[in-house]
Design a protein around this motif. Sequence first.
Motif, PDB file in Angstrom:
ATOM      1  N   THR A 120       6.274  -4.098  -3.646  1.00 50.38           N
ATOM      2  CA  THR A 120       6.564  -4.103  -1.954  1.00 50.38           C
ATOM      3  C   THR A 120       7.923  -3.946  -1.736  1.00 50.38           C
ATOM      4  O   THR A 120       8.391  -4.484  -0.460  1.00 50.38           O
ATOM      5  CB  THR A 120       5.754  -5.177  -1.379  1.00 50.38           C
ATOM      6  OG1 THR A 120       6.357  -6.419  -1.997  1.00 50.38           O
ATOM      7  CG2 THR A 120       4.334  -5.078  -1.569  1.00 50.38           C
ATOM      8  N   GLY A 122      11.258  -2.597  -0.419  1.00 44.23           N
ATOM      9  CA  GLY A 122      11.545  -1.535   0.587  1.00 44.23           C
ATOM     10  C   GLY A 122      12.897  -0.788   0.419  1.00 44.23           C
ATOM     11  O   GLY A 122      13.943  -1.398   0.013  1.00 44.23           O
ATOM     12  N   ASN A 197       3.126   2.710  12.218  1.00 43.63           N
ATOM     13  CA  ASN A 197       2.310   1.769  11.827  1.00 43.63           C
ATOM     14  C   ASN A 197       1.677   0.723  12.998  1.00 43.63           C
ATOM     15  O   ASN A 197       0.463   0.813  13.296  1.00 43.63           O
ATOM     16  CB  ASN A 197       2.511   0.973  10.732  1.00 43.63           C
ATOM     17  CG  ASN A 197       2.489   1.478   9.414  1.00 43.63           C
ATOM     18  OD1 ASN A 197       2.493   2.956   9.148  1.00 43.63           O
ATOM     19  ND2 ASN A 197       2.940   0.922   8.197  1.00 43.63           N
ATOM     20  N   GLN A 242       3.087  -6.177  10.740  1.00 47.27           N
ATOM     21  CA  GLN A 242       4.491  -6.626   9.842  1.00 47.27           C
ATOM     22  C   GLN A 242       5.115  -5.609   9.633  1.00 47.27           C
ATOM     23  O   GLN A 242       6.542  -5.448   9.515  1.00 47.27           O
ATOM     24  CB  GLN A 242       3.877  -7.117   8.593  1.00 47.27           C
ATOM     25  CG  GLN A 242       3.359  -8.657   8.927  1.00 47.27           C
ATOM     26  CD  GLN A 242       2.601  -9.125   7.395  1.00 47.27           C
ATOM     27  OE1 GLN A 242       2.764  -8.476   6.530  1.00 47.27           O
ATOM     28  NE2 GLN A 242       1.807 -10.096   7.570  1.00 47.27           N
ATOM     29  N   THR A 243       4.466  -4.328   9.576  1.00 55.00           N
ATOM     30  CA  THR A 243       5.435  -2.932   9.093  1.00 55.00           C
ATOM     31  C   THR A 243       5.408  -1.793  10.445  1.00 55.00           C
ATOM     32  O   THR A 243       5.258  -0.822  10.190  1.00 55.00           O
ATOM     33  CB  THR A 243       4.798  -2.453   7.988  1.00 55.00           C
ATOM     34  OG1 THR A 243       3.299  -1.906   8.236  1.00 55.00           O
ATOM     35  CG2 THR A 243       4.817  -3.243   6.828  1.00 55.00           C
ATOM     36  N   ASN A 246       7.292   1.252  10.693  1.00 51.64           N
ATOM     37  CA  ASN A 246       7.465   2.051   9.635  1.00 51.64           C
ATOM     38  C   ASN A 246       6.416   3.377   9.834  1.00 51.64           C
ATOM     39  O   ASN A 246       5.622   3.315  10.284  1.00 51.64           O
ATOM     40  CB  ASN A 246       6.696   1.096   8.275  1.00 51.64           C
ATOM     41  CG  ASN A 246       6.691   1.895   7.197  1.00 51.64           C
ATOM     42  OD1 ASN A 246       7.851   2.272   6.431  1.00 51.64           O
ATOM     43  ND2 ASN A 246       5.631   2.128   6.481  1.00 51.64           N
TER      44      ASN A 246
END
Length: 293
Positions: A120, A122, A197, A242-243, A246
């Motif tokens: 995970t 980034g 997302n 959370q993303t 993205n």
Amino acid sequence: MTTTWHILGPGAIGSLFGCYLQQAGFGVHLIGRNGGGPQTIELVESDIITRHQFEEAPPDQPISHLLVTVKAQQTLAAIEAVRPRLAPQPRILLLQNGMGAWEAVAERLRGAILLLGTTTEGANRPAPNRVIHAGSGETYIGALETRHQTEAEALCRQWANLPLTLAADPNIHGRLWRKLAINCAINPLTAIYDCPNGDLLQNPHALAQMEAVCTEVEAVMTQVLGEETRGLFTLAKSVAAQTGNNISSMLQDVRKQRTTEIDFITGYLLEQAHRLGLACPSNQALLNQVKQM
């Protein structure tokens, strides 16, 4: 003797790991689309920039340790390109999205020790020679075959000085399934709705589709893993939040008119569902839509 790693597919994650391996004292050679020529990469971490020079690998140097970070659909072709240079029993770590590519690799390279990983961390690559470390995460490594799990543990010890949160996972298969489940729930929908997302959470129709997808994925996972799987819809919404900003790799591929990883994400799920006699119409519909884009 210092271990030398060859990195097949030095995109954002491949380049990040290459820089970290070099910093830790390993030999590193990058193998991209145009071969393994010398390359300089700038690694950006907060306000610190470090420059890493990677030399071209000697053409007669056997590849004993190979980190594969190409997209799942590119794996076989990439492996075949370096196959003549592989040592008799190479250690190969596949660190990619999706599932299923390792089965084809195992069939082609019967003497290899295959390890599977998930991370995970980034990273993004705004330019070919520049990588930005966007956020720290966790990396887990396990073996495709149980008898090779000691190799995964040995690799984690070997990489102990890398600036990673790293652990060997004897249940890497289950961990990869959980990652696949989230990818099934989010990535195709972002491609279809052409959105980050987080925007899925504001779209009632997308949320209804996500819930239906998650219900089907839970049924397949319960059968495959032999334990009841629940709460995937809640988890998928949490990950999407959370993303939120993205842009999924699948959406990036669609925007650039490249082949997506859908066959190794939703496609893999559907293969397993078919084998088990389970219907997954919502996932099938998303697969069909993405493949028509």
